[in-house]
Design an enzyme around this catalytic site. Structure first.
Site, PDB file in Angstrom:
ATOM      1  CE  LYS A 125      -2.001   2.799   2.717  1.00 12.48           C
ATOM      2  NZ  LYS A 125      -1.734   4.249   1.681  1.00 12.48           N
ATOM      3  CD  GLU A 158      13.135   0.530   9.516  1.00  8.59           C
ATOM      4  OE1 GLU A 158      13.653   1.788  10.113  1.00  8.59           O
ATOM      5  OE2 GLU A 158      13.522  -0.581   9.485  1.00  8.59           O
ATOM      6  CD  GLU A 182       9.722  12.882  11.515  1.00 11.33           C
ATOM      7  OE1 GLU A 182       8.459  12.281  11.657  1.00 11.33           O
ATOM      8  OE2 GLU A 182      10.629  12.096  11.124  1.00 11.33           O
ATOM      9  CB  CYS A 193      12.928   9.031   8.382  1.00  6.29           C
ATOM     10  SG  CYS A 193      14.013   7.641   7.377  1.00  6.29           S
TER      11      CYS A 193
HETATM   12  P1  NAD Z   1       2.197   8.335   7.698  1.00  6.15           P
HETATM   13  O1  NAD Z   1       2.442   7.551   8.910  1.00  6.15           O
HETATM   14  O2  NAD Z   1       0.968   9.459   7.848  1.00  6.15           O
HETATM   15  O3  NAD Z   1       1.844   7.411   6.669  1.00  6.15           O
HETATM   16  C1  NAD Z   1       2.604   6.167   6.179  1.00  6.15           C
HETATM   17  C2  NAD Z   1       1.851   5.367   5.445  1.00  6.15           C
HETATM   18  O4  NAD Z   1       0.765   4.592   6.487  1.00  6.15           O
HETATM   19  C3  NAD Z   1       1.036   5.793   4.422  1.00  6.15           C
HETATM   20  O5  NAD Z   1       0.812   4.597   3.177  1.00  6.15           O
HETATM   21  C4  NAD Z   1      -0.434   5.802   5.001  1.00  6.15           C
HETATM   22  O6  NAD Z   1      -1.711   5.736   4.101  1.00  6.15           O
HETATM   23  C5  NAD Z   1      -0.701   4.889   5.841  1.00  6.15           C
HETATM   24  N1  NAD Z   1      -1.473   4.581   7.165  1.00  6.15           N
HETATM   25  C6  NAD Z   1      -1.784   5.983   7.724  1.00  6.15           C
HETATM   26  N2  NAD Z   1      -2.478   5.837   8.801  1.00  6.15           N
HETATM   27  C7  NAD Z   1      -2.572   4.206   8.686  1.00  6.15           C
HETATM   28  C8  NAD Z   1      -3.497   3.311   9.693  1.00  6.15           C
HETATM   29  N3  NAD Z   1      -4.357   3.802  10.472  1.00  6.15           N
HETATM   30  N4  NAD Z   1      -3.382   2.114   9.185  1.00  6.15           N
HETATM   31  C9  NAD Z   1      -2.677   1.690   8.282  1.00  6.15           C
HETATM   32  N5  NAD Z   1      -2.057   2.463   7.598  1.00  6.15           N
HETATM   33  C10 NAD Z   1      -2.056   3.717   7.515  1.00  6.15           C
HETATM   34  O7  NAD Z   1       3.639   8.860   7.237  1.00  6.15           O
HETATM   35  P2  NAD Z   1       3.699   9.856   6.155  1.00  6.15           P
HETATM   36  O8  NAD Z   1       3.475  11.258   6.504  1.00  6.15           O
HETATM   37  O9  NAD Z   1       3.366   9.126   5.054  1.00  6.15           O
HETATM   38  O10 NAD Z   1       5.445   9.795   6.070  1.00  6.15           O
HETATM   39  C11 NAD Z   1       6.200  10.636   6.949  1.00  6.15           C
HETATM   40  C12 NAD Z   1       7.014   9.834   8.099  1.00  6.15           C
HETATM   41  O11 NAD Z   1       7.559   8.813   7.434  1.00  6.15           O
HETATM   42  C13 NAD Z   1       7.770  10.742   8.973  1.00  6.15           C
HETATM   43  O12 NAD Z   1       7.587  10.462  10.238  1.00  6.15           O
HETATM   44  C14 NAD Z   1       9.197   9.958   8.643  1.00  6.15           C
HETATM   45  O13 NAD Z   1       9.962  10.158   9.608  1.00  6.15           O
HETATM   46  C15 NAD Z   1       8.676   8.560   8.411  1.00  6.15           C
HETATM   47  N6  NAD Z   1       9.860   7.836   7.542  1.00  6.15           N
HETATM   48  C16 NAD Z   1      10.446   7.066   8.418  1.00  6.15           C
HETATM   49  C17 NAD Z   1      11.551   6.364   7.768  1.00  6.15           C
HETATM   50  C18 NAD Z   1      12.593   5.279   8.491  1.00  6.15           C
HETATM   51  O14 NAD Z   1      13.100   4.463   7.745  1.00  6.15           O
HETATM   52  N7  NAD Z   1      12.598   5.391   9.812  1.00  6.15           N
HETATM   53  C19 NAD Z   1      11.835   6.629   6.448  1.00  6.15           C
HETATM   54  C20 NAD Z   1      11.023   7.347   5.548  1.00  6.15           C
HETATM   55  C21 NAD Z   1      10.041   8.054   6.373  1.00  6.15           C
END
Ligand code: NAD
Length: 495
Positions: free
Chosen positions: A191, A267, A397, A302
């Site tokens: 997804k 992650e 963040e 991230c």
């Molecule tokens: P997000 O958590 O809003 O969304 C990530 C994914 O999760 C999306 O596909 C979203 O649709 C899905 N999602 C959201 N709510 C959900 C739920 N209730 N159930 C299942 N899936 C759900 O994050 P974002 O805004 O897309 O990305 C930014 C974040 O990602 C930042 O916090 C960043 O630090 C993190 N990030 C971490 C890493 C790492 O390797 N640690 C790498 C890249 C980004």
């Protein structure tokens, strides 16, 4: 690498007709209820496409297909050498479609085309190829029993894996999951983020062309609270491999507890410390690397070094060098190969970064202000100095090009400041003193520590976090642990 010219990419962008449907059981299809959602090109500020909006019924359909093919053994029981051949073909196809994938990534996210071409797509391809090449070289174990017993320790695929990924490196982060999960023999449902689904959707077609059996790899674009939640709460999904925010990660842990205790690999977010001591070997180089470590990808990384800790005696000099380096990171048209900084993912996210900056102005001094008001989703390098302790900009963040600088006067203080965070993704130490570098590296609470560099590495080393930055690791052979079960087979032999 030939990056071409702006007009080349503009022509291609005008002609682009991306695939926008779900991919389930080897076929592209509309959502069962026919619904769609709009995605936006954040740089052009125009609608890019209407994308099929997967929901629970589509997830159920994909999970059934994924389970059936898993039980059939067509992929899960195929020899590692066969899986390797198919995944290598997929990597070949990704190379052939390199420009097409890079363009989709840039249109979807606003990231510079030079970075999609140089980093995102080659990195994603490398991940698929690396696990393809690894999988027939990973052996099981035979335990040290007495002669009348034989105990084997083997790894088996888990079953149906859901990969849920964010928008900052859409294809790259998807492939960090897909590579090891598929190589290990699982069926995978991906997804992508609702903000950046196009490369994932395109990848599904390439995977079919490469010869992945139907059902082994499905892609369901859609929203977190719909398709995402349907996956995380599904009783027949065996593991969820997630990259995204800490907030969502916590929700996935709850969903797993409320459903089938699926394995949850996270992650998540970060607020990484980049520590420069006065005996840093090369301040000029450290400043250039520090700028890249926070301003690359518009700060939406991230592991970005968002907290810069400077030893008092070099702080003013270093800030001046850094401001000079920031000139290399100015927002421009992402389709121009000269551009090093594009737009943020959308105006809503830019609004959130703006609100952090406004907040920061009440808690510290703006040494560099990246707001110019010309584009609703563009923000240039922004640097805060002398913030009050516990200022929100220094703790939370932001996920934008905003750096917070703090001064320190001793190694102990630097360590304390660096570890004073709920996150623990990365940290860096710049020093000539090998003993100090080693001491600090061992005591910093972070999944990756960089000495005299920031965020160097490749597929051979694990990536992931301590504390609320997550659990488990992407990349390297360690990632295979997330996508396989460990089985002991104890055989009593006839004496
Ligand atoms: P997000 O958590 O809003 O969304 C990530 C994914 O999760 C999306 O596909 C979203 O649709 C899905 N999602 C959201 N709510 C959900 C739920 N209730 N159930 C299942 N899936 C759900 O994050 P974002 O805004 O897309 O990305 C930014 C974040 O990602 C930042 O916090 C960043 O630090 C993190 N990030 C971490 C890493 C790492 O390797 N640690 C790498 C890249 C980004």
């Amino acid at each position: 690498m030939n990056f071409q010219h702006l007009s080349y990419w503009q022509d291609k962008a005008n002609q682009a007709q991306p695939e926008t449907r779900l991919f389930i059981n080897g076929e592209y299809c509309q959502a069962q209820d026919g619904s769609t959602f709009e995605i936006v090109d954040p740089a052009a500020q125009r609608a890019l496409a209407q994308v099929a909006r997967g929901k629970k019924a589509d997830v159920d359909h994909a999970v059934r297909g994924a389970r059936d093919v898993f039980e059939s053994g067509d992929w899960s029981q195929a020899s590692p050498a066969k899986r390797k051949a198919v995944l290598n073909r997929l990597a070949d196809l990704m190379e052939q479609h390199h420009e097409e994938l890079a363009l989709l990534e840039t249109l979807d996210t606003g990231k510079p085309i030079r970075h999609s071409l140089r980093d995102d797509i080659p990195g994603a391809t490398r991940a698929i190829r690396w696990y393809a090449e690894a999988i027939d070289k990973v052996y099981g174990e035979v335990a040290t029993t007495g002669v009348n017993d034989l105990a084997m320790i083997v790894r088996e695929p888990i079953g149906v894996v859901a990969a849920v990924v964010p928008w900052n490196f859409p294809l790259l982060l998807a492939c960090w999951k897909l590579g090891p999960a598929l190589a290990a023999g699982n069926s995978v449902i991906l997804k992508p983020s609702e903000k950046s689904p196009l490369t994932a959707i395109r990848l599904a077609g390439l995977a079919k062309e490469a010869g992945l059996p139907d059902g082994v790899f499905s892609v369901i674009p859609g929203f977190g609270h719909e398709a995402g939640q349907a996956l995380s709460q599904h009783p027949d999904v065996d593991a969820i491999a997630f990259t995204g925010s800490t907030r969502t990660g916590k929700q996935l842990l709850k969903d797993a507890g409320d459903s089938n205790m699926k394995r949850v690999w996270l992650e998540a977010g970060g607020k990484s410390a980049n520590i420069v001591f006065a005996d840093c070997p090369n301040l000029q180089q450290a400043a250039a690397t520090t700028a890249a470590g926070i301003f690359y990808n518009q700060g939406q990384v991230c592991i970005a070094g968002t907290r810069l800790l400077l030893e008092e005696s070099i702080a003013d000099e270093f800030i001046a060098l850094l401001k000079e380096q920031a000139k290399n990171w100015q927002p421009g048209n992402p389709l121009d190969p000269e551009t090093t900084m594009g737009t943020l993912i959308d105006s809503a996210h830019a609004d959130s970064v703006h609100s952090f900056i406004r907040d920061g102005e009440t808690q510290g001094k703006l040494a560099l202000d990246g707001r110019d008001g010309k584009h609703p989703a563009a923000i240039g390098p922004t640097i805060f100095v002398d913030t009050t302790p516990n200022a929100r900009v220094g703790r939370e963040e932001i996920f934008g090009p905003v750096l917070v600088v703090t001064r320190f006067s001793s190694e102990a203080q630097a360590l304390e400041l660096a570890n004073d965070s709920e996150y623990g993704l990365g940290a860096a130490v710049w020093t000539r003193d090998l003993s100090r570098a080693h001491r600090m590296s061992r005591r910093l609470k972070a999944g990756s520590v960089f000495v005299n560099n920031y965020n160097d590495g490749d597929m051979t080393v694990p990536f992931g976090g301590y504390k609320q930055s997550g659990n488990g690791r992407d990349k390297s052979l360690h990632a295979l642990e997330k996508f396989s079960e460990l089985k002991t087979i104890w055989i009593a032999l006839e004496p």
